[in-house]
Design a protein around this motif. Sequence first.
Motif, mmCIF file in Angstrom:
data_model
loop_
_atom_site.group_PDB
_atom_site.id
_atom_site.type_symbol
_atom_site.label_atom_id
_atom_site.label_comp_id
_atom_site.label_asym_id
_atom_site.label_seq_id
_atom_site.Cartn_x
_atom_site.Cartn_y
_atom_site.Cartn_z
ATOM 1 N N VAL A 152 0.847 -1.186 0.000
ATOM 2 C CA VAL A 152 0.000 0.000 0.000
ATOM 3 C C VAL A 152 0.890 1.246 0.000
ATOM 4 O O VAL A 152 1.593 1.505 0.973
ATOM 5 N N ALA A 153 0.843 1.999 -1.109
ATOM 6 C CA ALA A 153 1.623 3.237 -1.168
ATOM 7 C C ALA A 153 1.054 4.230 -0.164
ATOM 8 O O ALA A 153 -0.142 4.222 0.129
ATOM 9 N N ARG A 154 1.929 5.046 0.383
ATOM 10 C CA ARG A 154 1.463 6.050 1.344
ATOM 11 C C ARG A 154 2.359 7.279 1.257
ATOM 12 O O ARG A 154 3.403 7.279 0.624
ATOM 13 N N ASP A 155 1.920 8.328 1.957
ATOM 14 C CA ASP A 155 2.709 9.544 2.087
ATOM 15 C C ASP A 155 3.580 9.400 3.343
ATOM 16 O O ASP A 155 3.723 8.321 3.897
ATOM 17 N N ILE A 156 4.121 10.517 3.798
ATOM 18 C CA ILE A 156 5.012 10.467 4.954
ATOM 19 C C ILE A 156 4.328 9.864 6.182
ATOM 20 O O ILE A 156 4.877 8.969 6.821
ATOM 21 N N GLY A 157 3.147 10.333 6.455
ATOM 22 C CA GLY A 157 2.467 9.854 7.655
ATOM 23 C C GLY A 157 2.153 8.368 7.579
ATOM 24 O O GLY A 157 1.715 7.873 6.539
ATOM 25 N N ALA A 158 2.372 7.682 8.684
ATOM 26 C CA ALA A 158 2.157 6.228 8.703
ATOM 27 C C ALA A 158 0.697 5.870 8.420
ATOM 28 O O ALA A 158 0.396 4.761 7.979
ATOM 29 N N ASP A 159 -0.204 6.806 8.660
ATOM 30 C CA ASP A 159 -1.638 6.503 8.482
ATOM 31 C C ASP A 159 -2.186 7.024 7.149
ATOM 32 O O ASP A 159 -3.397 7.099 6.954
ATOM 33 N N SER A 183 -3.733 3.394 -4.025
ATOM 34 C CA SER A 183 -2.536 3.243 -4.852
ATOM 35 C C SER A 183 -1.740 2.057 -4.309
ATOM 36 O O SER A 183 -1.369 2.033 -3.139
ATOM 37 N N LEU A 184 -1.541 1.073 -5.154
ATOM 38 C CA LEU A 184 -0.882 -0.167 -4.737
ATOM 39 C C LEU A 184 0.344 -0.418 -5.606
ATOM 40 O O LEU A 184 0.436 0.078 -6.735
ATOM 41 N N TYR A 185 1.270 -1.183 -5.065
ATOM 42 C CA TYR A 185 2.461 -1.547 -5.848
ATOM 43 C C TYR A 185 2.712 -3.037 -5.700
ATOM 44 O O TYR A 185 2.354 -3.652 -4.695
ATOM 45 N N ALA A 186 3.312 -3.618 -6.726
ATOM 46 C CA ALA A 186 3.752 -5.013 -6.669
ATOM 47 C C ALA A 186 5.262 -5.036 -6.833
ATOM 48 O O ALA A 186 5.810 -4.305 -7.666
ATOM 49 N N ILE A 187 5.921 -5.872 -6.063
ATOM 50 C CA ILE A 187 7.378 -6.001 -6.137
ATOM 51 C C ILE A 187 7.745 -6.791 -7.396
ATOM 52 O O ILE A 187 7.229 -7.891 -7.612
ATOM 53 N N LEU A 195 5.567 -0.386 5.650
ATOM 54 C CA LEU A 195 4.404 -0.228 4.779
ATOM 55 C C LEU A 195 3.428 -1.361 5.053
ATOM 56 O O LEU A 195 3.826 -2.442 5.493
ATOM 57 N N ALA A 196 2.173 -1.103 4.774
ATOM 58 C CA ALA A 196 1.175 -2.156 4.923
ATOM 59 C C ALA A 196 1.194 -3.046 3.684
ATOM 60 O O ALA A 196 1.276 -2.544 2.562
ATOM 61 N N VAL A 197 1.146 -4.339 3.903
ATOM 62 C CA VAL A 197 1.042 -5.280 2.795
ATOM 63 C C VAL A 197 -0.425 -5.656 2.615
ATOM 64 O O VAL A 197 -1.084 -6.088 3.571
#
Lengths: 307, 307
Positions: free
Chosen positions: A178-185, A191-195, A207-209
């Motif tokens: 799960v893509a995120r900004d600076i804040g952990a929340d 917006s998602l990413y795959a390795i 990051l949250a998976v």
Amino acid sequence: MLARTCLALALACALPASAMAADAPAKPHTPTPKELLAKAAPAEWRTPDPQNLVYMDLPQGRVVIELAPDWSPLHAANIRTLIREHYFDGTQVIRVQDNFVTQWGDPDGDDKKKAKSLGTAKETLPPEFTRKGGKPYPFTRLPDGDVYAPEVGFSDGFPVARDKGEAWIAHCYGTVGVARDIGADTGNGSSLYAIIGQAPRNLDRNLAVAGKVIKGMDLLAAYPRGGEPMGFYDKPEQRVTIKQVRLAADVPVAERTSIQVLRTDSTTFAALVEAKRNRKDAFYTRPAGKIDLCNIGVPSRNPSGKP
Amino acid sequence: MLARTCLALALACALPASAMAADAPAKPHTPTPKELLAKAAPAEWRTPDPQNLVYMDLPQGRVVIELAPDWSPLHAANIRTLIREHYFDGTQVIRVQDNFVTQWGDPDGDDKKKAKSLGTAKETLPPEFTRKGGKPYPFTRLPDGDVYAPEVGFSDGFPVARDKGEAWIAHCYGTVGVARDIGADTGNGSSLYAIIGQAPRNLDRNLAVAGKVIKGMDLLAAYPRGGEPMGFYDKPEQRVTIKQVRLAADVPVAERTSIQVLRTDSTTFAALVEAKRNRKDAFYTRPAGKIDLCNIGVPSRNPSGKP
């Protein structure tokens, strides 16, 4: 010279989850994945819960992602909401950075004026980067250790690392984060990413998976790399538009993708791991004797017999 | 949401060799790769020997491979002969297997009647899978160990694993290996593969490593995966034809690709490794505290200032 012979053997060694059936024995001393899988009992194959299966339809084909609600329940719920409100339909693959990630979402997500509405989905979520306590979970420990964590193994098909009472899904090839900004929340699943490269394990616990790609990595990993910094595409026309994203549970049974995943607590999975750890045959004369968490693919199959 | 901000930070963490200059600080506590590289002394950058630099020109651009003659001298010599006799010109990318390898060579290499002549190059070579003794070599040891070998580190830019008196280049992302048949002496360099996924370390010590891609992995890793077993292309038209392969030494100086590689025995490289091991900033609140051999990219640069 004789590349195919060589590569058949190389494949037997490589144990890619997606190519189990393609393996050529060539007088192995160690059983091949194909041989081991042929003997797997029906009960060793798991049918993922359709509530956790995401179909992402790209122009090149379908990607199937299994969500991990036991590991990131709030993110799984938010992603289901986004899917059911058709948030992802028409969003795009916006970034492909070589040996790192393919990322998709709203290309205008950074622009509050132009960003697509999240509908009833939450804009922020508590970080679910690791798991502490909670309900017990299956864990099949690997024998050879890990550079990053004291203990690694598999849990319901997910590669898991743990340290004392804390556990997390590792950023292996195919892990969806799960893509995120600076804040952990600030991550919400829009917006998602795959390795798509060497496991960037330093993302673990930061990051949250959301889950893991169980079908279609061959598509996600093969898009042209972006020319902008970090692999963002230079020109909008380079972005790949996602046709639609649906939850399997919302698709008529007859139209669902037929897929089963080998249980990672099965004897056949254990045999596959051991065969890869100590593969010795006419080609592989020096078994590694070890195996790394992210080198283990979890086989999947199409039980329907149809293409 | 806010993907770019997030990813700028993710990049700083990911440390891809090809994107050093693309890094965004965002108030880091740990210096970013960009900051560290900006301070690197000129002497910390190494200009590879043109006798060891291979230019492989594909329709999509140039791939630059650095040969490793200190590790596989007979293979390096045979590959130079094949290049100088234009063996590779018109050969093809014949196989792309997801999360494993991209391989190129003569598509008819298996067919003795149709196979392209090797010219004066040798058809078989003694295996050079590992190195025992021989002349001393630089070795910058990594601090966090390895699942596969007792000791790992870098030697002149190559990721190296070793066990007692034996050492070998590890099959990390970008490592270029020599395809072979069953016999250990059947590789000759006419068919090569590059690793495009999670490091298949179980290939280590079973195959000769010819060298490493130092430019162009973004091309080699992004070709469509082949539909045949093991990633071979179903149809001949799917194969990518190699325009030409040349040794940099045979190319007029003015036409050479301007490239330097950060010395892996430099203080800046050590600082990059440490910054990645213990990256802590506004985004990465939990440093890994560890790093795996194949997670470390070796930065390269174009010193010419020209594109």
